[in-house]
Design a protein around this motif. Structure first.
Motif, short mmCIF file in Angstrom:
data_model
loop_
_atom_site.label_atom_id
_atom_site.label_comp_id
_atom_site.label_asym_id
_atom_site.label_seq_id
_atom_site.Cartn_x
_atom_site.Cartn_y
_atom_site.Cartn_z
N VAL A 103 -130.68 -0.62 -5.49
CA VAL A 103 -131.07 -0.88 -4.11
C VAL A 103 -131.98 -1.89 -3.99
O VAL A 103 -132.96 -2.12 -4.76
N ALA A 104 -132.09 -2.89 -2.93
CA ALA A 104 -132.71 -3.93 -2.65
C ALA A 104 -133.12 -3.97 -1.17
O ALA A 104 -131.99 -3.92 -0.29
N GLY A 105 -134.24 -3.85 -0.72
CA GLY A 105 -134.42 -4.01 0.96
C GLY A 105 -135.38 -2.72 1.22
O GLY A 105 -135.82 -1.83 0.47
N GLU A 106 -135.68 -2.78 2.69
CA GLU A 106 -136.65 -1.73 2.86
C GLU A 106 -136.00 -0.45 3.48
O GLU A 106 -136.69 0.52 3.47
N ALA A 107 -134.83 -0.51 3.82
CA ALA A 107 -134.07 0.83 4.18
C ALA A 107 -133.47 1.25 3.04
O ALA A 107 -132.73 0.71 2.40
N TRP A 108 -133.35 2.56 2.77
CA TRP A 108 -132.68 3.34 1.95
C TRP A 108 -131.77 4.31 2.54
O TRP A 108 -131.78 4.98 3.60
N PRO A 109 -130.38 3.78 2.06
CA PRO A 109 -129.39 4.84 2.49
C PRO A 109 -129.65 6.18 2.46
O PRO A 109 -130.03 6.72 1.16
N GLY A 110 -129.19 6.90 3.20
CA GLY A 110 -129.36 8.48 3.09
C GLY A 110 -128.02 8.98 2.60
O GLY A 110 -127.03 8.46 2.37
N PRO A 111 -127.75 10.34 2.86
CA PRO A 111 -126.55 11.13 2.40
C PRO A 111 -125.54 10.91 2.99
O PRO A 111 -124.41 10.62 2.49
N ARG A 112 -125.66 10.62 4.28
CA ARG A 112 -124.28 10.17 5.20
C ARG A 112 -123.80 8.87 4.77
O ARG A 112 -122.58 8.94 4.67
N GLU A 113 -124.92 7.97 4.67
CA GLU A 113 -124.40 6.45 4.10
C GLU A 113 -123.78 6.84 2.66
O GLU A 113 -122.64 6.01 2.41
N GLN A 114 -124.13 7.58 1.82
CA GLN A 114 -123.68 7.73 0.44
C GLN A 114 -122.17 8.28 0.83
O GLN A 114 -121.15 8.10 -0.23
N ILE A 115 -121.95 9.42 1.51
CA ILE A 115 -120.66 9.89 1.75
C ILE A 115 -119.62 8.89 2.08
O ILE A 115 -118.71 8.85 1.65
N GLU A 116 -120.17 8.05 2.99
CA GLU A 116 -119.13 6.88 3.77
C GLU A 116 -119.03 6.05 2.50
O GLU A 116 -117.81 5.55 2.58
N ALA A 117 -119.90 5.71 1.77
CA ALA A 117 -119.58 4.79 0.42
C ALA A 117 -118.70 5.37 -0.19
O ALA A 117 -117.83 4.75 -1.06
N ALA A 118 -118.72 6.72 -0.62
CA ALA A 118 -117.46 7.53 -1.37
C ALA A 118 -116.26 7.29 -0.83
O ALA A 118 -115.31 6.92 -1.47
N GLU A 119 -116.09 7.34 0.46
CA GLU A 119 -114.70 7.26 1.24
C GLU A 119 -114.37 5.86 1.09
O GLU A 119 -113.20 5.56 0.85
N LEU A 120 -115.07 4.93 1.34
CA LEU A 120 -114.97 3.41 1.20
C LEU A 120 -114.29 3.12 -0.22
O LEU A 120 -113.44 2.44 -0.62
N VAL A 121 -115.10 3.94 -1.42
CA VAL A 121 -114.38 3.64 -2.81
C VAL A 121 -113.29 3.97 -2.99
O VAL A 121 -112.53 3.11 -3.78
N GLN A 122 -112.68 5.02 -2.20
CA GLN A 122 -111.48 5.53 -2.56
C GLN A 122 -110.56 4.72 -1.63
O GLN A 122 -109.37 4.59 -2.23
N ILE A 123 -110.88 3.95 -0.44
CA ILE A 123 -110.10 3.25 0.37
C ILE A 123 -109.66 1.81 -0.71
O ILE A 123 -108.69 1.39 -0.75
N GLY A 124 -110.95 1.54 -1.06
CA GLY A 124 -110.71 0.29 -1.76
C GLY A 124 -110.50 -0.95 -1.21
O GLY A 124 -109.66 -2.24 -1.98
N GLU A 125 -111.01 -1.26 0.07
CA GLU A 125 -110.74 -2.58 0.86
C GLU A 125 -112.21 -3.01 1.32
O GLU A 125 -112.90 -2.22 1.60
#
Length: 490
Positions: A103-125
């Motif tokens: 992480v770099a920055g003042e805002a930290w991603p929460g659980p919802r952002e991590q779920i969204e990231a997992a979905e985007l990893v699966q999409i791969g775009e």
């Protein structure tokens, strides 16, 4: 009236320019600025998004290498370096399961952002979207991370605050509208100042000229200068004023002529009635005067008359003769020839008239002279009437003269015949020059004048289409009578 006064400002050319030129330009300009801003806003927004996209793609290579080497410290250093760029709000790296590993920055991603990231990893775009991060509206760009075999091993998220994009767009919007307002203000000033220079001052000067004419200065004329249209209006105004002056002068001349003709008609009516009356009186007085004169002559032939009786009888005969002369004048005044006009040798006629008055001139010691004779002085008219009129003119001059009378006969520059009778007497006062032609108006009563001589002269002149002018003799200093007749056409 108040309604018209209220509408006057709405009809001013300046306001018409504003309503018909500036206002449409402002509307279309505002529409153009708004459409331009919409296009620029989209362009700027895409540009700002593109910057984050380029940052994400730039970070992708070193982050992938660090992940292949499993060096999290190197990943952190790469993200920190990206955060120092200044346009990045935050940078985050996720593994293949969507777990945050850097992480770099003042805002930290929460659980919802991590779920969204997992979905985007699966999409791969690669993708970009607006979202909420720690309560802040942001724009995130996601880049998949691949390993050596090409399999997706993680996800890189680079975040930029949406407020920063909005602030940049707001700045552009404010500057755009300020520039447009400045342009419209300058355009309005140019139009108003140009209107003043090109139209306003010339119209004001034209209105001032009209006000001067309205106040009574009919000799004032507007300046014909300025723009062609205004100069044309000024020239038209001047032509109108010239036409009004000519019309006023013509109306004044017609009024004077009408009054003169009315006076002349009244005089003619009076003269006609007087002529009828004079003819009747003269006819009735003829017989008694003949009887009186005959009886007086018989009494003068009787013997034994005293000197006093002889003087009284002679005085009676003189008064009878004078009365007959008056009767002859009345008959001549009432006379109207009905015969056709004939050629008249005016030179011979004038010589005959002078021969008739020469004895009277010799008895009074008056020099009578004929000048400027012309052998071809011929007119058309009635010889007896002309002779009687000329005789009255010359006799009138002889009665008024002290020592000299001059008669001049000749042509003027227009081919007309001119008879001029001048004397060295006291002359005719200017206020009497019209009245001397009235019947029974005479300044020679002390010399036996009847007051009909000049009235007969004017009547004969009118019968022959001639004119009579009274003035002052420059040569002799007395009166100057000029009769002008039309020469006979052969």
């Amino acid at each position: 009236m108040a309604h018209v006064t209220l509408l006057k400002p709405l009809r001013s050319l300046r306001l018409q320019l504003i309503l018909l030129v500036i206002l449409p330009l402002a509307v279309f300009g505002t529409l153009a600025v708004w459409l331009t801003y919409e296009g620029v806003e989209t362009l700027i927004e895409r540009r700002l998004q593109k910057e984050i996209e380029l940052v994400a793609r730039t970070l992708r290579v070193p982050v992938e290498q660090a992940m292949q080497e499993r060096d999290r410290q190197d990943i952190q250093r790469t993200l920190d370096a990206a955060f120092e760029i200044g346009r990045v709000y935050g940078a985050y790296v996720y593994d293949a399961d969507g777990r945050r590993i850097a992480v770099a920055g003042e805002a930290w991603p929460g659980p919802r952002e991590q779920i969204e990231a997992a979905e985007l990893v699966q999409i791969g775009e690669e993708t970009g979207r607006y979202a909420q991060l720690a309560g802040e509206p942001v724009f995130s760009y996601f880049v998949p991370l691949t390993g050596a075999t090409g399999r997706i091993v993680g996800l890189l998220q680079v975040v930029r605050l949406e407020s920063e994009i909005a602030r940049r767009l707001d700045q552009i919007q404010v500057r755009s509208w300020l520039a447009w307002a400045t342009v419209m203000g300058v355009l309005l000033l140019i139009v108003l100042f140009g209107h003043r220079l090109a139209v306003g001052r010339h119209v004001e000067r034209l209105v001032d000229s009209m006000a001067l004419v309205e106040s009574g200065d009919r000799s004032h004329r507007a300046r014909v200068d300025g723009p062609v249209e205004i100069a044309s209006v000024a020239a038209a105004l001047n032509r109108m004023l010239d036409g009004l002056d000519r019309m006023a002068g013509e109306l004044s001349r017609q009024r004077r002529e009408r009054r003169r003709m009315e006076r002349r008609m009244l005089e003619q009516e009076n003269l006609a009635r007087l002529g009828q009356f004079s003819s009747g009186v003269a006819h009735e007085l003829g017989s008694p005067l003949t009887v009186i004169d005959g009886d007086t002559r018989r009494l003068q032939r009787e013997d034994g008359l005293s000197d006093d009786s002889i003087r009284r009888l002679e005085r009676i005969r003189r008064q009878v003769a004078r009365t007959r002369e008056l009767i002859n004048q009345l008959m001549e005044f009432a006379r109207s020839d009905r015969s056709d006009p004939e050629p008249v040798d005016l030179q011979r006629l004038v010589q005959r008239v002078l021969a008739g008055v020469r004895p009277e001139c010799e008895s009074r010691g008056i020099e009578l002279r004929l000048a400027g004779t012309d052998a071809s002085v011929t007119v058309s008219g009635w010889p007896a009437r002309l002779e009687h009129a000329l005789l009255n003119l010359v006799r009138n001059a002889v009665q008024a003269a002290e020592r000299r009378v001059c008669v001049t006969l000749g042509h003027d520059g227009d081919g007309r015949v001119v008879v001029t009778v001048e004397d060295d007497g006291p002359g005719v006062p200017p206020d009497q020059r019209e009245r001397i032609f009235e019947p029974f108006h005479t300044a020679g009563k002390g010399q036996g004048g009847t007051g009909l001589g000049l009235a007969i002269v004017r009547g004969v002149a009118e019968e022959h289409g001639a004119s009579i002018e009274v003035g002052v003799s420059e040569a002799l200093g007395g009166s100057r009578m000029v009769m002008t007749l039309q020469a006979r056409k052969e």
